[in-house]
Scaffold this motif. Structure first.
Motif, PDB file in Angstrom:
ATOM      1  N   LEU A  58     -32.885 144.719  14.985  1.00  0.00           N
ATOM      2  CA  LEU A  58     -32.270 143.232  14.541  1.00  0.00           C
ATOM      3  C   LEU A  58     -30.943 143.524  13.622  1.00  0.00           C
ATOM      4  CD1 LEU A  58     -32.846 140.415  14.091  1.00  0.00           C
ATOM      5  CD2 LEU A  58     -34.293 140.970  11.935  1.00  0.00           C
ATOM      6  N   LEU A 108     -27.786 141.463  14.861  1.00  0.00           N
ATOM      7  CA  LEU A 108     -26.932 140.336  13.996  1.00  0.00           C
ATOM      8  C   LEU A 108     -25.631 140.587  13.561  1.00  0.00           C
ATOM      9  CD1 LEU A 108     -30.095 139.692  11.510  1.00  0.00           C
ATOM     10  CD2 LEU A 108     -29.203 138.004  13.258  1.00  0.00           C
ATOM     11  N   LEU A 132     -31.926 138.447  20.081  1.00  0.00           N
ATOM     12  CA  LEU A 132     -32.154 138.012  18.956  1.00  0.00           C
ATOM     13  C   LEU A 132     -33.375 137.195  19.284  1.00  0.00           C
ATOM     14  CD1 LEU A 132     -31.758 137.477  15.999  1.00  0.00           C
ATOM     15  CD2 LEU A 132     -30.413 135.613  16.633  1.00  0.00           C
TER      16      LEU A 132
END
Length: 375
Positions: A95, A99, A115
């Protein structure tokens, strides 16, 4: 910024940037080491892709991480790194990479899709659908459309579901479910988790999502035929069918799907269906009755044993084959087989490593054994 010496205010209050005097050669840029050229970076990324294709996810993650360090704004290495870490159940690391990648490349559809996948694994389905829609708007595909539609069905079915989290599970269920039954199911899952992960010598790093549906909602969300009693598709989905207590049928169903979740995690998804289903039936405590043994005998008499699945998948045959493997090397052999699959070996190589025979030879030996018991 390397070309700015200072910023000085003008008399009228404005500011101007004073550039350094031009030189015949550019000033050196401060660096902690030599800058990689495109060929170096290409070799590192290629090594990562090769390791990913070989299901060596640890090596793949290391190579892609190295490429990310050298070229932080490049989306490709971040995608490879995230895929590798998701396969290793390291969702937090994946993650973070996704991001940060979206900061550099907000228009990259693959990053938006990843995502969404990570949000879905974390039971943030609404956020997942939003990310998948963003990816679909950028680059439409049937795969993304299917994810979006399934996520929307799950949201519609579970909008008023109760959520509870335990040490190893995220559980959602219909508000109409008796709280005492819900509590009994959660307790059963936790106790079964310890037994199963101990037997398979593997514990998933991420909580396992369990969704308990009324039967109609289970069919609506999963789009499965009537004969499907439960499903593991990254989440355990179980139709309770109006049960009022945790009876043996419900316990077997939960154990079956929990086995799928742990085996999938241990092998990083590199497990053939026959082995998955055979193991799930063994751990739920199922044995073959005389009618099923006759069914397996008839099947193997009609086909070449390595091609037994060509007539349609047979759950009794899968259990019979896994029972045959257990008779050869015991439960330890089955665990070692999963270990080798988790290391990235294909089925033949893993079977040879543990049993000394490939799939072709093992299934022929299994068929001879089945025929021998019928004489």
């Amino acid at each position: 910024r390397s070309e700015v010496l200072r910023i000085e205010p003008r008399d009228e209050g404005e500011a101007t940037v004073a550039a350094p005097p031009r030189a015949s050669t550019p000033a050196p840029v401060a660096s902690s080491g030599p800058s990689p050229n495109a060929a170096d970076l290409g070799r590192i990324v290629a090594a990562g892709r090769t390791a990913l294709a070989a299901r060596d996810f640890a090596s793949a993650a290391a190579r892609f991480r190295e490429a990310m360090t050298l070229r932080p704004a490049a989306a490709g290495p971040r995608i490879g790194y995230a895929v590798s870490e998701i396969a290793r159940d390291n969702d937090g690391l994946a993650l973070s990479a996704v991001l940060e990648g979206l900061v550099h490349a907000p228009g990259n559809a693959d990053l938006h899709e990843l995502l969404g996948d990570l949000m879905n694994r974390d039971e943030r389905v609404e956020d997942a659908v939003r990310a998948w829609r963003e990816a679909f708007d950028l680059v439409p595909s049937d795969r993304l459309r299917d994810k979006i539609l399934k996520g929307e069905r799950e949201l519609a079915a579970g909008r008023h579901y109760t959520f509870s989290a335990t040490a190893h599970f995220n559980v959602r269920h219909d508000d109409a479910l008796d709280p005492s039954l819900a509590s009994a199911i959660v307790d059963f899952l936790e106790s079964s988790y310890w037994e199963l992960t101990g037997a398979l010598r593997h514990a998933p790093q991420q909580p396992i999502t369990v969704l308990l549906y009324p039967l109609r909602q289970f069919r609506d969300v999963t789009q499965t035929p009537e004969w499907v009693a439960g499903l593991y598709d990254g989440k355990i989905r179980v139709p309770l069918g109006g049960i009022r207590r945790l009876d043996p049928r419900a316990q077997r169903l939960l154990l079956h799907e929990l086995t799928h979740a742990v085996v999938h995690s241990k092998t990083h998804g590199n497990c053939p269906r026959w082995l998955q289903e055979g193991l799930a039936q063994r751990f739920e405590g199922r044995t073959l009755d005389p009618r099923q043994r006759a069914e397996v005998f008839d099947l193997l008499a009609q086909v070449d044993p390595p091609a037994w699945e060509s007539r349609g998948f047979s759950y009794p045959a899968a259990l019979s084959l896994v029972d045959d493997l257990a008779a050869r090397r015991g439960e330890d052999g089955l665990v070692r087989l999963l270990d080798r699959l988790g290391d990235g070996l294909d089925v033949d190589a893993a079977l040879v490593d543990v049993y000394g025979l490939d799939y072709d030879a093992l299934t022929r030996a299994w068929a001879r054994g089945v025929a021998g018991t019928r004489r």
